[in-house]
Design a protein around this motif. Structure first.
Motif, mmCIF file in Angstrom:
data_model
loop_
_atom_site.group_PDB
_atom_site.id
_atom_site.type_symbol
_atom_site.label_atom_id
_atom_site.label_comp_id
_atom_site.label_asym_id
_atom_site.label_seq_id
_atom_site.Cartn_x
_atom_site.Cartn_y
_atom_site.Cartn_z
ATOM 1 N N ALA A 51 0.831 -1.212 0.000
ATOM 2 C CA ALA A 51 0.000 0.000 0.000
ATOM 3 C C ALA A 51 0.861 1.257 0.000
ATOM 4 O O ALA A 51 0.587 2.218 -0.741
ATOM 5 C CB ALA A 51 -0.934 -0.017 1.209
ATOM 6 N N VAL A 52 1.917 1.273 0.828
ATOM 7 C CA VAL A 52 2.776 2.455 0.904
ATOM 8 C C VAL A 52 3.548 2.653 -0.392
ATOM 9 O O VAL A 52 3.839 3.788 -0.789
ATOM 10 C CB VAL A 52 3.734 2.329 2.108
ATOM 11 C CG1 VAL A 52 4.751 3.462 2.144
ATOM 12 C CG2 VAL A 52 2.949 2.316 3.416
ATOM 13 N N ASN A 53 3.863 1.567 -1.080
ATOM 14 C CA ASN A 53 4.624 1.661 -2.324
ATOM 15 C C ASN A 53 3.878 2.470 -3.383
ATOM 16 O O ASN A 53 4.510 3.144 -4.210
ATOM 17 C CB ASN A 53 4.927 0.257 -2.851
ATOM 18 C CG ASN A 53 5.723 0.276 -4.140
ATOM 19 O OD1 ASN A 53 6.847 0.752 -4.187
ATOM 20 N ND2 ASN A 53 5.121 -0.225 -5.202
ATOM 21 N N ILE A 54 2.545 2.421 -3.370
ATOM 22 C CA ILE A 54 1.771 3.201 -4.336
ATOM 23 C C ILE A 54 2.022 4.689 -4.135
ATOM 24 O O ILE A 54 2.280 5.438 -5.095
ATOM 25 C CB ILE A 54 0.269 2.875 -4.200
ATOM 26 C CG1 ILE A 54 0.027 1.396 -4.514
ATOM 27 C CG2 ILE A 54 -0.557 3.759 -5.103
ATOM 28 C CD1 ILE A 54 -1.401 0.948 -4.283
ATOM 29 N N LEU A 55 1.984 5.124 -2.883
ATOM 30 C CA LEU A 55 2.219 6.535 -2.581
ATOM 31 C C LEU A 55 3.689 6.902 -2.777
ATOM 32 O O LEU A 55 4.011 7.988 -3.275
ATOM 33 C CB LEU A 55 1.768 6.821 -1.147
ATOM 34 C CG LEU A 55 1.638 8.277 -0.722
ATOM 35 C CD1 LEU A 55 0.670 9.023 -1.624
ATOM 36 C CD2 LEU A 55 1.188 8.361 0.728
ATOM 37 N N CYS A 232 -4.176 -4.847 -11.244
ATOM 38 C CA CYS A 232 -5.559 -4.808 -10.761
ATOM 39 C C CYS A 232 -5.616 -4.353 -9.306
ATOM 40 O O CYS A 232 -6.470 -3.535 -8.937
ATOM 41 C CB CYS A 232 -6.204 -6.181 -10.923
ATOM 42 S SG CYS A 232 -6.537 -6.641 -12.639
ATOM 43 N N PHE A 233 -4.729 -4.863 -8.472
ATOM 44 C CA PHE A 233 -4.727 -4.457 -7.071
ATOM 45 C C PHE A 233 -4.343 -2.990 -6.926
ATOM 46 O O PHE A 233 -4.928 -2.266 -6.107
ATOM 47 C CB PHE A 233 -3.763 -5.346 -6.269
ATOM 48 C CG PHE A 233 -4.423 -6.506 -5.612
ATOM 49 C CD1 PHE A 233 -4.955 -6.387 -4.341
ATOM 50 C CD2 PHE A 233 -4.517 -7.726 -6.263
ATOM 51 C CE1 PHE A 233 -5.566 -7.463 -3.728
ATOM 52 C CE2 PHE A 233 -5.131 -8.804 -5.649
ATOM 53 C CZ PHE A 233 -5.654 -8.675 -4.386
ATOM 54 N N ARG A 234 -3.371 -2.543 -7.707
ATOM 55 C CA ARG A 234 -2.944 -1.144 -7.627
ATOM 56 C C ARG A 234 -4.074 -0.204 -8.024
ATOM 57 O O ARG A 234 -4.377 0.763 -7.322
ATOM 58 C CB ARG A 234 -1.730 -0.935 -8.524
ATOM 59 C CG ARG A 234 -1.149 0.477 -8.458
ATOM 60 C CD ARG A 234 -0.050 0.645 -9.488
ATOM 61 N NE ARG A 234 0.555 1.968 -9.428
ATOM 62 C CZ ARG A 234 1.607 2.279 -8.689
ATOM 63 N NH1 ARG A 234 2.187 1.346 -7.950
ATOM 64 N NH2 ARG A 234 2.084 3.518 -8.676
ATOM 65 N N SER A 325 -14.258 0.925 -13.453
ATOM 66 C CA SER A 325 -13.516 1.467 -14.598
ATOM 67 C C SER A 325 -12.023 1.522 -14.332
ATOM 68 O O SER A 325 -11.217 1.368 -15.248
ATOM 69 C CB SER A 325 -14.039 2.861 -14.938
ATOM 70 O OG SER A 325 -13.861 3.745 -13.846
ATOM 71 N N SER A 326 -11.627 1.732 -13.064
ATOM 72 C CA SER A 326 -10.206 1.822 -12.757
ATOM 73 C C SER A 326 -9.497 0.482 -12.891
ATOM 74 O O SER A 326 -8.302 0.434 -13.152
ATOM 75 C CB SER A 326 -10.004 2.363 -11.334
ATOM 76 O OG SER A 326 -10.482 1.442 -10.371
#
Length: 373
Positions: A51-55, A232-234, A325-326
């Motif tokens: 989760a933190v890697n996305i930010l 997909c998870f991202r 859609s995302s």
């Protein structure tokens, strides 16, 4: 000749493994549960790191991305990692500061409202019960019908002293659980930092291991599946956060329009709980209705009607469009995935079902397109 023996040998090994799994299923399940419990801090750390890697990746794209200066290049990962954790911590503190003071205030108002009710109850008992009936009560009322607070306090103290052993046992269990939770959180955060700081090296090592033990065909298939699952998870996490912000703002705007109390606090709470797909807003709505009830029971009832309508619009229109859609999943399959996942694994199933369904949907779509070419 050697190749002819490989296929029967593999089939026999698979069948023998299935026999062992079926015959010793109970022991294997207990062993798996034990291993999962022991490694839970590491699993939680991996989830936090993901989760933190996305930010953090977003910040790395902003932190002088074209600079070739060694100081900038070497500091990029550490600075962006600290910024990501600081941002999440700031969001949590902001939510707590917006929710907790007004929640305490609502409890104070509730206590102030209940005090006259108890006094009125005492007067009604005095009016409706005769002296003999009041005397039959275990010393909780005086001769004039008012509550005997001294006697009530004595009985409460005696009850606490009698159950002191149970209370101490519960207190020790609570302290033990708090220490265990704190240890798990600390280990998880530290493990997530290690993963994020060395994610490129870890990725290269995993790639070398997979290439060494898998044939090229299986390796390419596994890599394609993992890349699809990651995308997909991202996108699901980003879409879920976007949907939560939209729902929180719509709730806050609607409450301000209808002049409900605690608009900013309840909107923030519902936006936060909306991170749980579809059903999360109802959790925040329960707390919000309770808080509004301390001010006006009628407005609390009207708020429940308002949030029910908003939740239906969000669950059937906004959520499938934004999140669906995302991740490239049609709205009907988003609703189906949330329903089935929630029925099987509860809240955790809701969180996992949508990105997993999107992964298999995309893989199936690509395979169908490839076969029809």
């Amino acid at each position: 000749m050697k190749q002819e023996w490989k296929a029967p040998l593999r089939i026999g090994a698979v069948l023998f493994g299935l026999y062992l799994a079926i015959h010793y299923w109970g022991k294997l399940a207990s062993l798996a549960a034990l291993a999962l419990g022991a490694g839970f801090p590491l699993v939680l750390g991996a989830v936090i790191a993901y989760a933190v890697n996305i930010l953090m990746s977003m910040y790395e794209g902003w932190y002088f991305p074209k600079s070739k200066t060694q100081a900038v290049v070497k500091s990029r990962r550490l600075v962006c990692l600290l910024l990501a954790y600081a941002s999440l911590l700031a969001i949590v503190i902001l939510i707590i500061r917006m929710i907790l003071p007004e929640l305490i205030q609502s409890f104070s108002l509730l206590i102030q409202e209940l005090t006259p009710v108890f006094q009125e109850l005492s007067i009604k008992l005095n009016e409706n019960l005769g002296p003999d009936q009041l005397a039959a009560l275990p010393g909780l009322f005086t001769s004039d019908g008012t509550i005997n607070w001294h006697e009530l306090a004595v009985k409460v103290i005696n009850f606490l002293l009698t159950g002191l052993g149970g209370v101490m046992g519960s207190l020790m269990s609570l302290v033990s659980a708090a220490v265990s939770t704190a240890f798990t959180a600390i280990v998880s955060v530290i493990f997530s930092i290690y993963l994020l700081m060395g994610k490129e090296k870890l990725s290269r090592q995993c790639t070398l291991v997979l290439k060494a033990y898998l044939n090229p065909n299986w390796y390419s298939r596994l890599l394609y599946f993992l890349e699809t699952l990651h995308n997909c998870f991202r996108h699901f996490v980003v879409g879920q956060c976007t949907e939560a912000v939209i729902l929180g703002l719509l709730c806050m705007g609607g409450m301000l329009l209808f002049q409900f109390p605690y608009a900013s606090m309840v909107g923030t709470l519902i936006g936060f709980t909306a991170l749980i797909p579809v059903a999360g807003a109802y959790i925040g709505a329960g707390v919000g209705a309770f808080m509004i009830f301390t001010v006006s029971p009628l407005k609390a009832l009207l708020f429940l009607v308002f949030i029910s309508v908003l939740q239906q619009l969000e669950g059937n229109l906004i959520y499938p469009k934004v999140v669906g859609s995302s991740i490239g999943l049609p709205g009907i399959w988003v609703l189906a995935a949330v329903t089935i996942g929630g029925g099987v694994l509860g809240i955790g199933g809701m969180l996992l079902a949508v990105p997993l369904a999107a992964t298999f949907y995309q893989i199936l779509r690509d395979d169908v397109v490839r076969r029809n070419q």
